[in-house]
Design a protein around this motif. Structure first.
Motif, short mmCIF file in Angstrom:
data_model
loop_
_atom_site.label_atom_id
_atom_site.label_comp_id
_atom_site.label_asym_id
_atom_site.label_seq_id
_atom_site.Cartn_x
_atom_site.Cartn_y
_atom_site.Cartn_z
N GLY A 178 0.77 -1.22 0.00
CA GLY A 178 0.00 0.00 0.00
C GLY A 178 0.81 1.28 0.00
N LEU A 179 2.08 1.18 0.40
CA LEU A 179 2.96 2.36 0.43
C LEU A 179 4.18 2.09 -0.43
N THR A 180 4.55 3.10 -1.21
CA THR A 180 5.74 2.99 -2.04
C THR A 180 6.56 4.27 -1.93
N SER A 181 7.82 4.16 -2.31
CA SER A 181 8.71 5.32 -2.34
C SER A 181 9.67 5.13 -3.51
N TYR A 182 10.03 6.25 -4.15
CA TYR A 182 10.91 6.20 -5.31
C TYR A 182 12.00 7.25 -5.22
N ALA A 183 13.15 6.92 -5.77
CA ALA A 183 14.18 7.94 -5.96
C ALA A 183 13.70 8.92 -7.03
N GLY A 184 14.13 10.15 -6.88
CA GLY A 184 13.70 11.17 -7.83
C GLY A 184 14.10 10.86 -9.27
N SER A 185 15.23 10.18 -9.42
CA SER A 185 15.74 9.90 -10.76
C SER A 185 14.91 8.87 -11.53
N VAL A 186 14.07 8.11 -10.82
CA VAL A 186 13.29 7.07 -11.49
C VAL A 186 11.79 7.31 -11.38
N LYS A 187 11.39 8.28 -10.61
CA LYS A 187 9.96 8.53 -10.40
C LYS A 187 9.27 8.84 -11.72
N GLY A 188 8.17 8.17 -11.95
CA GLY A 188 7.44 8.36 -13.19
C GLY A 188 7.87 7.40 -14.29
N ARG A 189 9.01 6.73 -14.11
CA ARG A 189 9.50 5.76 -15.11
C ARG A 189 9.48 4.33 -14.56
N PHE A 190 9.75 4.16 -13.28
CA PHE A 190 9.82 2.84 -12.66
C PHE A 190 8.60 2.65 -11.76
N THR A 191 8.16 1.40 -11.64
CA THR A 191 7.06 1.06 -10.75
C THR A 191 7.43 -0.19 -9.95
N ILE A 192 7.34 -0.08 -8.64
CA ILE A 192 7.58 -1.23 -7.77
C ILE A 192 6.23 -1.84 -7.39
N SER A 193 6.20 -3.15 -7.32
CA SER A 193 4.97 -3.84 -6.94
C SER A 193 5.35 -5.17 -6.29
N ARG A 194 4.35 -5.85 -5.75
CA ARG A 194 4.61 -7.14 -5.13
C ARG A 194 3.36 -8.00 -5.22
N ASP A 195 3.59 -9.30 -5.23
CA ASP A 195 2.50 -10.27 -5.20
C ASP A 195 2.82 -11.20 -4.04
N ASN A 196 2.19 -10.97 -2.91
CA ASN A 196 2.51 -11.76 -1.71
C ASN A 196 2.12 -13.23 -1.86
N ALA A 197 1.13 -13.49 -2.68
CA ALA A 197 0.74 -14.88 -2.92
C ALA A 197 1.82 -15.66 -3.68
N LYS A 198 2.63 -14.93 -4.46
CA LYS A 198 3.70 -15.56 -5.24
C LYS A 198 5.08 -15.33 -4.61
N ASN A 199 5.11 -14.67 -3.46
CA ASN A 199 6.38 -14.39 -2.78
C ASN A 199 7.37 -13.68 -3.71
N THR A 200 6.86 -12.74 -4.47
CA THR A 200 7.68 -12.09 -5.47
C THR A 200 7.41 -10.58 -5.50
N ALA A 201 8.48 -9.83 -5.65
CA ALA A 201 8.37 -8.39 -5.87
C ALA A 201 8.90 -8.08 -7.27
N TYR A 202 8.46 -6.95 -7.79
CA TYR A 202 8.80 -6.59 -9.17
C TYR A 202 9.27 -5.14 -9.24
N LEU A 203 10.05 -4.88 -10.26
CA LEU A 203 10.41 -3.51 -10.59
C LEU A 203 10.23 -3.35 -12.10
N GLN A 204 9.17 -2.67 -12.49
CA GLN A 204 8.92 -2.39 -13.90
C GLN A 204 9.67 -1.12 -14.26
N MET A 205 10.54 -1.21 -15.25
CA MET A 205 11.38 -0.08 -15.63
C MET A 205 11.07 0.30 -17.07
N ASN A 206 10.55 1.49 -17.25
CA ASN A 206 10.21 2.01 -18.57
C ASN A 206 11.08 3.22 -18.90
#
Length: 124
Positions: free
Chosen positions: A56-84
């Motif tokens: 529910g809470l996220t934080s980003y470095a200024g250099s990646v804000k708006g381009r990268f997205t962090i997410s997680r799926d606790n059911a799959k024990n996996t976190a992600y970093l989408q980098m555009n």
């Protein structure tokens, strides 16, 4: 303690996208905050993004804000970093880290458990 394995790195042209994954084992994943960090040659490890236990809470470095997205799926024990919209300056080894906390943490010293890293190279 939780074991972390990153994947999804590679070489991409500037403007392209990659999605990194961080697979966790050995602990209750949903009790850990997750952070992504990166380290380029000759530079210190720097914060990229972090996400709370629930996502529910996220934080980003200024250099990646708006381009990268962090997410997680606790059911799959996996976190992600989408980098555009990747840039050559995003080239680094990317690490995920975990800490048994409610907080969203941004300093490398805050995290107890680390993966081995995955290389991301962005060509111009």
């Amino acid at each position: 303690q939780v074991q972390l394995v990153e994947s999804g790195g590679g070489t991409v042209q500037a403007g392209g996208s990659l999605r990194l994954s961080c697979a966790a084992s050995g602990g209750t994943f949903s009790r850990y905050a997750i952070g992504w960090f990166r380290q380029a040659p000759g530079k210190e490890r720097e914060f990229v993004a972090a996400i709370s236990r629930s996502g529910g809470l996220t934080s980003y470095a200024g250099s990646v804000k708006g381009r990268f997205t962090i997410s997680r799926d606790n059911a799959k024990n996996t976190a992600y970093l989408q980098m555009n919209s990747l840039k050559p300056e995003d080239t680094a080894v990317y690490y995920c880290a975990a800490d048994y906390t409610l907080a969203v943490l941004t300093a490398p010293s805050d995290y107890d458990d680390w993966g081995q890293g995955t290389q991301v190279t962005v060509s111009s």
